[in-house]
Design an enzyme around this catalytic site. Structure first.
Site, short mmCIF file in Angstrom:
data_model
loop_
_atom_site.label_atom_id
_atom_site.label_comp_id
_atom_site.label_asym_id
_atom_site.label_seq_id
_atom_site.Cartn_x
_atom_site.Cartn_y
_atom_site.Cartn_z
N HIS A 61 -2.18 -1.68 -1.22
CA HIS A 61 -1.60 -2.25 0.00
C HIS A 61 -2.09 -3.69 0.18
O HIS A 61 -1.33 -4.57 0.57
CB HIS A 61 -2.03 -1.45 1.23
CG HIS A 61 -1.55 -0.04 1.24
ND1 HIS A 61 -2.38 1.03 1.02
CD2 HIS A 61 -0.32 0.48 1.46
CE1 HIS A 61 -1.69 2.15 1.13
NE2 HIS A 61 -0.43 1.85 1.38
N LEU A 212 -3.46 3.39 -7.83
CA LEU A 212 -4.02 3.57 -6.49
C LEU A 212 -3.01 4.25 -5.58
O LEU A 212 -1.82 3.96 -5.63
CB LEU A 212 -4.42 2.22 -5.90
CG LEU A 212 -5.56 1.49 -6.59
CD1 LEU A 212 -6.00 0.28 -5.77
CD2 LEU A 212 -6.76 2.40 -6.81
#
Ligand code: PAF
Length: 304
Positions: A61, A212
């Protein structure tokens, strides 16, 4: 006196990050307050970047957020675990949530506004209870769409709502959720969000190769070690593309992953990068995999 942001828009909260730097970032919880800030930014002629997230933020992110902060004058990040895109109640309940930790990371990255509404603020009861209807042009019939009926309806529902509220110049999505990115690109076309540029950002991996994901938080240390095999097998499959057919490589990947104790493949499909229909050869192809590691459902992909 209230601190002022770089853009002279009133902020309500300050966050001190681990380096003891204080950044001003406002956490907004209502659509009305969000619209006020968006309108203020628009009046000042600031370009707006939007990064939609469901929180439990990680370096993947952060890479989207950094790009948005670089590209735009103002960055909004939404942190909202969207109930309408979960077709599994337990998955929704277990989805990790930690707004304070997320806010600290976002402030340290230079984000201006976090939008963190409740489901009741975001949706009317009717919206919550009715499946959002959208013509996916077949993108919902394969892979994630096939395995998680209604999932992309919820994604389009929430992202289109966010687009209308934030009216961003650019919106950022990770390529790990490759099918989601394809769906969003179609949504932009069909719903004519013509002023919004969709930016797809590459998968971020741990040094081990593991993609991730917020869901990695639910893996034990041992499961995490096991999960590393997924990306290794995908990378290895690139070597086979010169001598084997698409179907042979698909079978090889499935067999190799299933051989690892603790991993079970839900699907592995090599598809065209744009249409997501089965690929005939490896030019412009992407392999998308979903694997259960214990109870945790992980996804990854590889471009050939
Ligand atoms: O990718 C996600 O985290 C979600 O699907 C998104 C795009 C934030 C919509 O809820």
């Amino acid at each position: 006196m209230q601190p002022q942001s770089r853009y002279d828009i009133a902020h309500e909260c300050t966050i001190t990050n681990n380096n003891h730097q204080t950044t001003y970032m406002q956490i907004i919880t209502t659509k009305k307050a969000l619209r006020e800030q968006v309108e203020a930014c628009k009046q000042l002629g600031k370009t707006i970047g939007l990064v939609p997230t469901m929180g439990a933020l990680h370096a993947g992110h952060a890479s989207l957020v950094k790009k948005s902060v670089e590209d735009n004058k103002v960055t909004f990040v939404s942190v909202f675990v969207n109930p309408t895109q979960f077709n599994n109640k337990e998955d929704l309940e277990k989805y990790p949530r930690d707004l304070n930790r997320d806010a600290e990371l976002l402030a340290s990255l230079g984000v201006d506004f976090v939008f963190a509404p409740t489901p009741e603020e975001m949706y009317t009861k009717e919206e919550m209870d009715t499946t959002f209807s959208f013509d996916f042009g077949g993108l919902d019939l394969v892979m994630e769409g096939k395995m998680r009926p209604g999932h992309f309806n919820g994604v389009v529902q929430v992202v289109s709502k966010l687009f209308r509220l934030v009216e961003p110049d650019r919106a950022y999505f990770g390529e790990k959720d490759y099918q989601q990115l394809a769906v969003i690109r179609r949504m932009v076309e069909v719903m004519q969000f013509t002023d919004i540029q969709i930016i797809g950002c590459p998968i971020v991996r741990e040094e081990s190769g593991l993609a991730l994901s917020s869901r990695n938080e639910r893996l034990s240390a041992e499961e995490k070690q096991t999960a590393v095999n997924i990306s290794h097998i995908l990378f290895e499959s690139r070597q086979l593309t010169k001598s084997q057919t698409v179907k042979q490589v698909e079978s090889w990947v499935i067999e190799q992953i299933n051989r690892v104790e603790g991993l079970t493949v839900e699907y592995y499909e090599i598809v065209d990068q744009t249409t997501l229909q089965p690929a005939e050869d490896f030019s412009h192809a992407i392999g998308c995999v979903t694997v259960y590691c214990g109870p945790v459902r992980l996804i990854d992909n590889i471009k050939y």
